[in-house]
Write an enzyme that holds these catalytic residues in place. Structure first.
Site, short mmCIF file in Angstrom:
data_model
loop_
_atom_site.label_atom_id
_atom_site.label_comp_id
_atom_site.label_asym_id
_atom_site.label_seq_id
_atom_site.Cartn_x
_atom_site.Cartn_y
_atom_site.Cartn_z
N LYS A 278 -11.72 -12.43 5.18
CA LYS A 278 -12.84 -11.94 5.96
C LYS A 278 -13.90 -11.44 5.00
O LYS A 278 -13.60 -11.11 3.85
CB LYS A 278 -12.40 -10.86 6.94
CG LYS A 278 -11.49 -9.77 6.40
CD LYS A 278 -11.01 -8.88 7.54
CE LYS A 278 -10.01 -7.84 7.06
NZ LYS A 278 -8.63 -8.34 7.03
N THR B 98 -1.84 -10.81 13.64
CA THR B 98 -2.74 -10.02 12.81
C THR B 98 -2.44 -10.29 11.33
O THR B 98 -1.28 -10.31 10.92
CB THR B 98 -2.56 -8.52 13.12
OG1 THR B 98 -2.98 -8.29 14.47
CG2 THR B 98 -3.40 -7.67 12.18
N ASP C 227 -14.38 -6.44 2.85
CA ASP C 227 -14.07 -7.54 3.77
C ASP C 227 -14.33 -7.20 5.23
O ASP C 227 -14.45 -8.09 6.06
CB ASP C 227 -12.63 -8.05 3.57
CG ASP C 227 -11.55 -7.01 3.80
OD1 ASP C 227 -11.89 -5.83 4.05
OD2 ASP C 227 -10.36 -7.36 3.74
N ARG C 228 -14.46 -5.93 5.57
CA ARG C 228 -14.73 -5.54 6.95
C ARG C 228 -16.19 -5.12 7.13
O ARG C 228 -16.84 -4.69 6.17
CB ARG C 228 -13.82 -4.38 7.37
CG ARG C 228 -12.35 -4.71 7.27
CD ARG C 228 -11.49 -3.56 7.78
NE ARG C 228 -10.08 -3.83 7.49
CZ ARG C 228 -9.07 -3.48 8.26
NH1 ARG C 228 -9.30 -2.85 9.40
NH2 ARG C 228 -7.83 -3.75 7.91
N SER D 106 -10.28 -5.64 14.11
CA SER D 106 -10.33 -4.56 13.12
C SER D 106 -11.52 -4.75 12.18
O SER D 106 -11.44 -4.49 10.99
CB SER D 106 -9.02 -4.50 12.34
OG SER D 106 -8.69 -5.76 11.79
N ASP E 176 -16.20 -1.69 4.49
CA ASP E 176 -15.06 -0.89 4.06
C ASP E 176 -14.94 -0.89 2.54
O ASP E 176 -15.80 -1.42 1.82
CB ASP E 176 -13.78 -1.38 4.72
CG ASP E 176 -13.33 -2.74 4.23
OD1 ASP E 176 -14.18 -3.50 3.70
OD2 ASP E 176 -12.14 -3.08 4.39
N ARG F 37 0.84 -1.19 0.00
CA ARG F 37 0.00 0.00 0.00
C ARG F 37 0.88 1.24 0.00
O ARG F 37 1.76 1.38 0.83
CB ARG F 37 -0.93 0.02 1.22
CG ARG F 37 -1.96 -1.08 1.20
CD ARG F 37 -2.90 -0.98 2.39
NE ARG F 37 -3.72 -2.18 2.48
CZ ARG F 37 -4.48 -2.49 3.52
NH1 ARG F 37 -4.53 -1.66 4.56
NH2 ARG F 37 -5.19 -3.59 3.54
N SER G 144 -7.97 -1.33 0.94
CA SER G 144 -8.92 -1.70 1.97
C SER G 144 -9.69 -0.50 2.51
O SER G 144 -10.43 0.15 1.79
CB SER G 144 -8.20 -2.46 3.10
OG SER G 144 -9.11 -2.96 4.04
N HIS G 145 -9.50 -0.20 3.79
CA HIS G 145 -10.25 0.84 4.48
C HIS G 145 -9.57 2.20 4.38
O HIS G 145 -10.06 3.18 4.95
CB HIS G 145 -10.41 0.46 5.95
CG HIS G 145 -9.10 0.18 6.62
ND1 HIS G 145 -8.33 -0.92 6.30
CD2 HIS G 145 -8.41 0.86 7.57
CE1 HIS G 145 -7.23 -0.91 7.04
NE2 HIS G 145 -7.25 0.16 7.81
N GLU H 62 -11.10 -10.74 13.50
CA GLU H 62 -10.12 -9.78 13.98
C GLU H 62 -10.85 -8.58 14.58
O GLU H 62 -11.93 -8.22 14.12
CB GLU H 62 -9.22 -9.30 12.84
CG GLU H 62 -8.35 -10.37 12.23
CD GLU H 62 -7.46 -9.84 11.12
OE1 GLU H 62 -6.36 -10.39 10.96
OE2 GLU H 62 -7.85 -8.89 10.43
N ASP I 248 -13.12 -2.43 0.25
CA ASP I 248 -13.06 -3.65 -0.55
C ASP I 248 -14.02 -4.73 -0.07
O ASP I 248 -14.02 -5.84 -0.60
CB ASP I 248 -11.64 -4.19 -0.61
CG ASP I 248 -11.12 -4.67 0.74
OD1 ASP I 248 -11.49 -4.07 1.75
OD2 ASP I 248 -10.34 -5.64 0.78
#
Length: 560
Positions: A389, A357, A292-293, A378, A288, A24, A116-117, A376, A290
């Site tokens: 996730k 993690t 996954d959260r 997060s 989020d 990233r 991601s987020h 997780e 993508d």
């Protein structure tokens, strides 16, 4: 007409080392000449001989530079011997959808374009990660190999004249130096929706959501935060489960997420929290960038911590047809996650694993049948249906639990705590701190907590006393492949089960992020106000870590 492969000389860029979720950096870094090409070439080369004739999945969260990067990956893959690409329409695929597609198509892996987020847009973040043939993030040995190649790369291979329109679903075939290369642009949501229909009882959930089964429709507020899940949310919650249009918001994926920060927590999903707090909704959820959260809140914005979410789902797995059919194996959580699920595992007689993690650490355990549910702190929850996730899966799981119990979210949690006790949990994030003082802080704290006299020491604050049971810099030996991950976070465990954890995060794009995790366990006092119940242990954590002194910060950037 046969297209030719061009070998392009390049120069090495320092710092292309993947973190826990890929590489990233700022968009401006990825768009430097040869930068993205170098990293993608390294991913392809790291697959070795298996790459020739292989199938790969390509897609991302729709953030700025996603479509251009996807088209570039097509040209690089064509030149490196890949036989077929499955590419999400417009380069869009949620991370869970990529994992599902890899597994359903027995692909060699997938290249996921996401940060991601993290915020999106030309001034913000982009990311690339590789998922292996099990559908999960590449393990450490693989990402280390990628990094090694980036430090030695001299050239990359490209089919410069390959023209592809990834905005249209369809199959295109090319002759690349005498070999057939196929690009299938696919509907971004179709495979994933079919997968969810195999896991959950959509007919039963539709009756519950519509009110046919209860006489009262389930009032939902689902916020896709202008990330990749928008199309999935509309197809599943509106078209399949019959929710009203007013139930979903921010469902158009935008390159800059419409100015939103697509991180589903109480800080960045503030609009959702404020809306649900008015008392008009039974459940609120956000995802989020993508997909996954997830964040779950109940009536009046009753907040479900990710640690509690994992534990409740574990307790009620029989509410989900997938687990009725496939059985319940072990549970797992990342080390900083509160240990609520451990208590469920103990009661149900299931193995519980504590891992570093990074979702990649769950994959091996799933692949050998020892793990079926994990999470997780997060805001990540998932199962062995894929190797990532999965935010939408988690919301469907919660709706299944609500349907199964006939209870609202707050009542479900209170019932759970009455059985297991409560892990009050919070995480303090101190973002973009100077790296050197942070490293010094961790080194100083590690020296303190690993000294022989630290175990058995008591700390008191506001009438609460905690006695140290053990303390270390967490390391993990994978039970399956025996690989070892060291220095995964400073951990203090107290005799009552409460814990303090301090980590430096590896997923940001600039500076250091210090994460302080507080897990305060109460067997009896389960209905207290979280901020009040957590304060004694927070004060003790700040005292032991000397965090304000080293960071210069008097308050965290984000509290979750």
């Amino acid at each position: 007409m046969s297209l030719s492969v061009e070998t392009v000389p390049t120069t090495i860029y320092e710092g292309q080392k993947p973190g826990t979720s890929g590489l990233r950096k700022k968009v401006k870094v990825f768009t430097q000449p040869h930068y993205t090409e170098n990293f993608v070439q390294a991913i392809l080369e790291a697959n070795g001989a298996a790459l020739d004739g292989s199938t790969l999945v390509v897609g991302g969260d729709g953030r700025f530079y996603c479509k251009e990067a996807a088209e570039l990956i097509v040209r690089l893959s064509a030149a490196n011997g890949v036989a077929k690409l499955l590419v999400g329409q417009n380069g869009i695929l949620s991370t869970p959808a990529v994992s599902s597609l890899i597994r359903h198509n027995k692909a060699l892996g997938g290249i996921v374009l996401t940060a991601s987020h993290n915020p999106g847009g030309p001034e913000n973040d982009f990311g690339i990660k590789f998922n292996c043939e099990n559908g999960g993030p590449a393990p450490d040995a693989f990402t280390n190999h990628i990094y090694k190649i980036t430090t030695e790369i001299k050239q990359y291979k490209l089919v410069r004249n390959l023209q592809i329109d990834i905005s249209k679903v369809g199959v295109s075939t090319y002759d690349i130096a005498g070999k057939t290369f196929t690009v299938e642009v696919i509907d971004s949501v179709a495979n994933y929706v079919r997968h969810m229909e195999e896991i959950f009882d959509f007919a039963k959930l539709k009756d519950f959501v519509s009110g046919k089964a209860t006489g009262k429709p389930l009032k939902m507020r689902i916020d896709a935060m202008n990330g990749v899940t928008g199309s999935y949310v509309r197809e599943i919650f509106l078209n399949r489960l019959g929710a009203s249009e007013a139930s979903v918001v921010h469902t158009t994926p935008l390159p800059d997420f419409g100015g939103l920060h697509p991180d589903p927590n109480l800080t960045y999903a503030k609009n959702l929290v404020e809306t649900v707090a008015k008392g008009d909704y039974d459940i609120g959820a956000a995802f989020d960038g993508d997909g996954d959260r997830n964040m779950i809140i109940g009536y009046n914005a009753f907040f479900v911590t990710p640690s509690d979410s994992l534990a409740v789902i574990a307790h009620y797995l029989e509410a989900i047809p997938y687990f009725q059919k496939n059985g319940v194996q072990g549970f797992a959580r990342s080390m900083p996650t509160a240990s609520a699920v451990d208590l469920v595992g103990k009661k149900l007689g299931k193995e519980v694993f504590e891992v570093p993690t990074g979702w990649k650490y769950f994959g091996n355990l799933m692949d050998v049948g020892r793990l079926c549910l994990c999470g997780e702190e997060s805001f990540g929850t998932g199962s062995n249906h894929i190797r990532e996730k999965d935010g939408i899966w988690a919301v469907l799981a919660w709706i299944s639990v609500m349907q199964h119990t006939g209870k609202g979210i707050e009542d479900i949690l209170k019932q759970h705590w009455s059985v297991y006790g409560r892990n009050y949990f919070t995480r303090y994030d101190y973002e973009e701190c100077a790296s050197d003082p942070c490293n010094e802080m961790v080194a100083t704290m590690e020296k303190t907590i690993t000294s022989p006299e630290f175990v058995g020491k008591s700390f008191s604050s506001e009438g609460k006393t905690y006695k140290v049971k053990e303390a270390d810099n967490f390391s993990y030996t994978d039970p399956v492949d025996k690989s070892v991950a060291t220095k995964q976070g400073l951990r203090i465990v107290f005799e009552d089960g409460s814990r303090i954890v301090v980590r430096l995060s590896g997923t940001g794009s600039s500076g250091a992020t210090v994460r302080l995790y507080i897990d305060s366990y109460e067997k009896e006092n389960v209905l207290g106000q979280a901020a009040v119940m957590l304060k004694p242990l927070i004060d003790i954590a700040l005292e032991i870590s000397q965090l304000p002194k080293f960071t210069g910060r008097t308050a965290p950037t984000v509290i979750t």
